[in-house]
Design an enzyme around this catalytic site. Structure first.
Site, PDB file in Angstrom:
ATOM      1  N   CYS A  35       1.422  -3.127   9.800  1.00  0.00           N
ATOM      2  CA  CYS A  35       2.441  -2.281   9.176  1.00  0.00           C
ATOM      3  C   CYS A  35       3.191  -1.448  10.211  1.00  0.00           C
ATOM      4  O   CYS A  35       4.335  -1.086  10.015  1.00  0.00           O
ATOM      5  CB  CYS A  35       1.794  -1.366   8.153  1.00  0.00           C
ATOM      6  SG  CYS A  35       0.579  -0.274   8.905  1.00  0.00           S
ATOM      7  N   ASN A  47      -3.885  -7.491   5.666  1.00  0.00           N
ATOM      8  CA  ASN A  47      -3.567  -7.716   7.082  1.00  0.00           C
ATOM      9  C   ASN A  47      -4.668  -7.265   8.043  1.00  0.00           C
ATOM     10  O   ASN A  47      -4.912  -7.893   9.061  1.00  0.00           O
ATOM     11  CB  ASN A  47      -2.221  -7.099   7.442  1.00  0.00           C
ATOM     12  CG  ASN A  47      -2.152  -5.620   7.190  1.00  0.00           C
ATOM     13  OD1 ASN A  47      -2.760  -5.119   6.247  1.00  0.00           O
ATOM     14  ND2 ASN A  47      -1.443  -4.897   8.011  1.00  0.00           N
ATOM     15  N   GLU A  66      -3.636  10.658   5.996  1.00  0.00           N
ATOM     16  CA  GLU A  66      -5.088  10.543   6.086  1.00  0.00           C
ATOM     17  C   GLU A  66      -5.475  10.560   7.556  1.00  0.00           C
ATOM     18  O   GLU A  66      -4.649  10.368   8.439  1.00  0.00           O
ATOM     19  CB  GLU A  66      -5.571   9.273   5.376  1.00  0.00           C
ATOM     20  CG  GLU A  66      -5.253   9.302   3.882  1.00  0.00           C
ATOM     21  CD  GLU A  66      -5.920   8.198   3.081  1.00  0.00           C
ATOM     22  OE1 GLU A  66      -6.880   7.591   3.571  1.00  0.00           O
ATOM     23  OE2 GLU A  66      -5.471   7.946   1.947  1.00  0.00           O
ATOM     24  N   GLU A 125      -0.082   4.504   1.774  1.00  0.00           N
ATOM     25  CA  GLU A 125       0.367   4.016   3.078  1.00  0.00           C
ATOM     26  C   GLU A 125       1.133   2.735   2.799  1.00  0.00           C
ATOM     27  O   GLU A 125       0.534   1.730   2.412  1.00  0.00           O
ATOM     28  CB  GLU A 125      -0.826   3.773   3.999  1.00  0.00           C
ATOM     29  CG  GLU A 125      -1.542   5.070   4.354  1.00  0.00           C
ATOM     30  CD  GLU A 125      -2.797   4.880   5.195  1.00  0.00           C
ATOM     31  OE1 GLU A 125      -3.088   3.750   5.599  1.00  0.00           O
ATOM     32  OE2 GLU A 125      -3.479   5.886   5.432  1.00  0.00           O
TER      33      GLU A 125
END
Ligand code: NAD
Ligand code: 6OD
Length: 503
Positions: free
Chosen positions: A305, A172, A484, A271
């Site tokens: 996301c 994405n 992160e 993630e």
């Protein structure tokens, strides 16, 4: 974020040359030895971009071996200043070839160049610069420890690179999300083997050219193309000589990778997916809430996301909010990436379109009311082969409907009214996911109170996707493992050891 002019960007329609991707292993571009490849199609019109070689075990073995050799060689011996200067040069190298990266990213994804030139490519470069400061200023703890004989001991911690990091990235925001992991990994002294998404192979390949141009030692950055199961992704994450796996993608894929990582007890940083809520209180600045929700629901064709797929609006402003979001969605212009007037591009692939359209159908079957969209737009003949869908808004679905609970990853959202703060918090948190939330209110106390109760890794108040790269980024619940960004990247990309010195 830097604003880059599109004035010099070639129209994609004129860049007709085929672009075949290649693995990048030990500083060399190669087609590998499997003899297998696939065709890469542009989602704007279905045209062929080029072919991509599929890596097998041999390519993964070679890349992991090269990455270990680099750790033992020149890269491993560099000072942190030499290493980070080199990464700053990589950032400059991306910016020097800005239009090449922009074109490659937009060909693979179909996203508007206006978007990729503000977000994807500048962030792809910034990810290399940001972590140089972190690497240069690492501090570790030290304890003076009393001992029975009175002489004492000194305990101090050392951090060293974790080793060879496997980076598995999605389609994405291909360059942004890949470099978000490669940047800190390299700044902290590791080497990497990247397996980009099969949908978006071009910018990871192009980055190999920049690595060579700025003199990054061979084997530090490697790319092996392929798919997930029984292909390069699985072979890489199973590889016993990979020391850590960092992954961005679907939660289900994360589960598979976690099983693969169990062999040899390799640490993971994940993630994953989300079903992110926005809460709009009646006291919100509605102009800002509409502008923010337009971006969070529709930008990148809903394939972010962190995007909002569930909007909860306090009843007194519900009708006005729905009407204004509808007007915004209907004003979005679908079009080619290079057209500056384009507000929204296609989905990434026909396969993903089939998935999104299945939710569009399910929404109606489950009794939702379509406020706008819900189907396939009529596009000009030359774009009919593209993966286009209409920006879509629903109301009236039940709280257990699929569109309210499952990640769709398309340009769509469901809007539901609420009556109390408590109810909004309960609804927002009623999901196995926990990636991001947005809260819209002008009431300062409420903003802090509600943000603190969101079961997510990232909560925005009166904004969305406003990023400070020093902050902890990641998901709670089924949306991820670990954080992160800034100093938080130290946890995964370095191994800490304690030295105890008896004095
Ligand atoms: P995906 O999980 O299908 O694929 C991601 C990557 O994993 C690809 O490179 C793929 O080839 C690889 N892969 C698939 N199966 C594998 C296996 N068994 N072993 C090793 N590798 C494997 O995800 P996607 O469709 O590319 O991206 C969309 C998803 O990513 C959405 O769910 C979205 O929410 C999520 N995402 C999350 C974040 C975040 O920061 N939390 C960011 C972007 C995307
Ligand atoms: O901004 C970032 O660092 C980041 N990881 C964004 C993720 C976006 C997901 O689609």
């Amino acid at each position: 974020m830097a604003v880059h002019s599109l004035a010099n960007a070639k129209p994609l329609s004129q860049s007709a040359a085929r672009r075949d991707a290649a693995h990048f292993i030990d500083g060399v571009f190669t087609q590998g030895s499997t003899g297998r490849s696939w065709q890469n199609f542009c989602p704007v019109d279905g045209s062929l971009i080029g072919t991509v070689p599929e890596g097998g075990r041999a390519e993964v073995d070679a890349a992991v071996a090269a990455a270990h050799a680099a750790l033992d060689g020149e890269w491993g011996r560099m000072t942190v200043v030499q290493r980070t200067d080199m990464l700053a040069a990589v950032a400059d190298g991306i910016n020097a070839r800005f239009n090449d990266f922009l074109e490659a990213e937009c060909l693979d994804t179909g996203k508007p160049m206006s978007l990729a030139s503000h977000i994807d490519i500048p962030r792809g470069a910034a990810n290399f610069k940001m972590f140089t400061d972190v690497a240069k200023t690492i501090a570790t703890e030290c304890f003076q420890t009393p001992t029975p004989d009175g002489t004492g001991a000194l305990n101090y911690a050392l951090r060293r690179p974790r080793g060879v990091i496997a980076v598995i990235s999605p389609w994405n925001l291909p360059l942004l999300l890949m470099t978000w992991k490669v940047g800190p990994a390299l700044a902290l002294g590791n080497t990497v083997v990247v397996k980009p998404s099969e949908e978006t192979p071009l910018t990871a390949t192009l980055l190999g050219e920049v690595m060579n141009a700025v003199g990054v030692p061979k084997g530090v950055y490697n790319v092996v193309h392929g798919f997930g199961p029984e292909s390069a992704g699985e072979f890489l994450t199973q590889h016993p000589k990979v020391n850590g796996i960092t992954f961005t993608g679907e939660t289900r894929t994360g589960e598979a990778i976690m099983r693969q990582a169990a062999h040899g007890i390799r640490p993971v940083s994940f993630e994953l997916g989300g079903k992110n809520p926005a809460i709009v209180f009646a006291d919100a600045d509605l102009d800002k809430a509409i502008e923010g929700t337009m971006r969070s629901a529709f930008s990148n064709c809903g394939q972010v996301c962190l995007g909002t797929e569930r909007v909860y609006v306090e009843r007194p402003v519900f009708d006005a909010f729905v009407a204004r979001l509808k007007a915004g969605a209907e004003a979005l212009r679908l079009g080619r990436p290079e057209d500056p007037a384009t507000g929204i591009g296609p989905l990434v692939s026909q396969e993903h379109r089939t998935k999104v359209l299945s939710y569009y159908r399910k929404a109606v079957e489950e009794g939702a009311t379509v406020v706008t969209g819900g189907g396939v737009p009529k596009m000009p003949a030359e774009l009919e082969g593209g993966a286009w869908v209409e920006p879509t808004i629903w109301i009236g679905a039940s709280d257990d409907a699929a569109i309210v609970n499952e990640e769709i990853f398309g340009p769509c959202c469901h809007i539901r009214p609420f009556d109390t703060e408590e109810e909004a918090i309960r609804l927002a948190n009623s999901t196995p996911y926990g990636l991001a939330a947005a809260v819209w209110t002008e009431n300062l106390s409420r903003a802090h109170r509600v943000a603190a109760r969101m079961e997510v890794g990232i909560c925005w108040v009166n904004s969305w996707f406003l990023r400070d790269l020093r902050t902890a980024f990641g998901g709670a619940k089924a949306s991820g493992i670990g954080r992160e960004g800034g100093v938080h990247s130290l946890e995964f990309y370095t191994e800490i050891s304690n030295v105890c010195v008896k004095l």
